[in-house]
Design an enzyme around this catalytic site. Structure first.
Site, PDB file in Angstrom:
ATOM      1  N   SER A   1      37.694  41.781  39.410  1.00 28.81           N
ATOM      2  CA  SER A   1      37.409  42.961  38.593  1.00 28.81           C
ATOM      3  C   SER A   1      35.934  43.494  38.478  1.00 28.81           C
ATOM      4  O   SER A   1      35.397  44.740  38.388  1.00 28.81           O
ATOM      5  CB  SER A   1      37.794  42.639  37.141  1.00 28.81           C
ATOM      6  OG  SER A   1      39.112  42.518  37.107  1.00 28.81           O
TER       7      SER A   1
ATOM      8  N   GLU B   1      41.606  40.194  46.582  1.00 27.72           N
ATOM      9  CA  GLU B   1      41.203  41.784  47.114  1.00 27.72           C
ATOM     10  C   GLU B   1      40.057  42.390  46.233  1.00 27.72           C
ATOM     11  O   GLU B   1      40.262  43.498  46.251  1.00 27.72           O
ATOM     12  CB  GLU B   1      42.432  42.614  47.148  1.00 27.72           C
ATOM     13  CG  GLU B   1      43.433  41.815  48.274  1.00 27.72           C
ATOM     14  CD  GLU B   1      44.446  42.797  48.741  1.00 27.72           C
ATOM     15  OE1 GLU B   1      43.985  43.902  49.127  1.00 27.72           O
ATOM     16  OE2 GLU B   1      45.618  42.464  49.083  1.00 27.72           O
TER      17      GLU B   1
END
Length: 405
Positions: free
Chosen positions: A391, A388
């Site tokens: 980082s 999703e």
């Protein structure tokens, strides 16, 4: 067993009855709902997940029956209104449930989160009343398991270059292409899929379709052999001349990408909660081991090198939880939270990796074996920094938000 879980949910208060804010802003006190959900999930996980999790991990089995039971408990439709068969709760309860599942097994927490926030959440947020009535009752009870398709082999973060395309023929759309890294891509009963229906790189050139399992031209492909989260099924979705009626479009033609970005805002809270559970599980195991393990005639918790590791883990976990609760509260209040959800997801996922890494260090050689739980936390944690939105993508989102004029 179902009646026992149902009795717990009858005693839970609905979101409007729960005070989650104060005159000074957010109240981070744990609510009665959160406590009861945490206890319910802990009991269930101890009985029905922990005894089998390594077996599922080794075989990469997706334990469908566990999710059917979670559906009976109301946890596969946490955010879905009771009108559509859901529990009708908010993001604070949702975060609590994911965290407690992931505290035992990240795979189960991940699949529960993907079902709730992606497939079910997309239909809940953007579906018509007819579409909600058609799909949400089955999803909220886990009669059906949901999948969600955005990523493709050559378009991960660069989703606007997607090559899964649809061409219109009268009231139908013909879809061709493939999606990859799809949670529940094989076992899922229904999928929300983003398809390019316009020009390449046009943010208004993609459309969201809901497609049920067994639909002609729609099938699953290769199952991924993964480092961690191995009991959460990940496969390809394949489309070959898949004819879909316009009634299966969520919202309007061309709104799919915009919808997906909004869905991912909430999905980042899910991954933050997942990360909290993994980090908490690693810390719990480390504290217990530090109490039990003796070296040089005393428990290793008495050595400053170990105590400082535990202090760092606990502090970072506390900070990650506060970020996550802030994002969840903003989501409940229907306030903008793109920045806050990205911050929570970014920080919590990195904390999960650091906590599980330190846990292995505390366990020493034992931590490197499958006889102890921390090696699994370590393997599972890395997905949280990737799924999703990596980082690095979260940093881009945060930077764009704070640099807005």
């Amino acid at each position: 067993m179902f009646l026992a879980w149902f009795d717990v949910f009858l005693r839970l208060k609905k979101p409007q009855e729960v005070m989650v804010s104060s005159a000074h802003g957010i109240n981070f006190s744990t609510t009665e709902n959160q406590r009861m959900i945490a206890e319910m999930v802990q009991t269930f996980a101890a009985r029905h997940i922990k005894p089998h999790m390594m077996e599922w991990d080794e075989s990469q089995e997706f334990p469908v029956q566990v999710f059917k039971e979670l559906g009976k408990m109301g946890l596969m439709g946490v955010l879905v209104p009771e009108t559509y068969g859901g529990s009708g709760f908010g993001y604070l309860e949702y975060v609590t449930a994911i965290r407690e599942l992931a505290r035992v097994d990240g795979s189960i927490g991940l699949s529960m989160a993907a079902h709730n926030s992606l497939c079910t959440g997309h239909i809940l947020q953007f579906g018509s009343e007819e579409q909600k009535q058609r799909w949400l009752p089955k999803l909220a009870t886990a009669e059906w398991i949901g999948a969600w398709g955005l990523t493709e082999p050559n378009t991960g973060s660069d989703a606007m270059r997607m090559m899964t395309v649809g061409r219109q023929e009268g009231d139908d759309w013909i879809i061709n292409g493939a999606k990859c890294w799809i949670t529940h891509g094989k076992s899922g009963d229904v999928a929300v899929v983003m398809v390019r229906t316009g020009e390449l790189l046009d943010s208004h050139g993609m459309t969201a379709f809901v497609i049920e399992k067994g639909h002609p031209g729609f099938s699953s492909g290769r199952k991924e052999n993964k480092l961690g989260m191995r009991a959460s099924e990940t496969t390809e979705l394949l489309f070959h001349e898949c004819r879909v009626h316009k009634s299966q479009i969520l919202g309007q033609v061309g709104e799919g990408f915009i919808q997906a970005m909004k869905v991912l805002d909430g999905g980042r809270i899910s991954i933050a909660a997942l990360s909290l559970g993994i980090a908490r599980g690693a810390l719990d195991a480390s504290i217990q081991y530090a109490d039990e393990r003796k070296q040089f005639g005393k428990s290793i918790r008495e050595f400053q090198g170990i105590a400082f590791k535990l202090a760092d883990m606990a502090t970072e976990l506390e900070a990650a939880e506060l970020l996550t609760l802030q994002a969840a509260w903003l989501k409940n209040e229907h306030r903008p939270m793109t920045r806050e959800s990205a911050m929570a997801k970014y920080y919590a996922s990195e904390v999960a990796v650091r906590a599980s890494t330190e846990a292995i260090q505390i366990f020493g050689g034992y931590g490197y074996t499958k006889d102890f739980p921390v090696e699994k936390f370590y393997r599972d944690s890395k997905l949280c920094t990737i799924g999703e939105g990596t980082s690095e993508i979260q940093k881009l989102v945060i930077a764009r938000q704070i640099l807005k004029s």
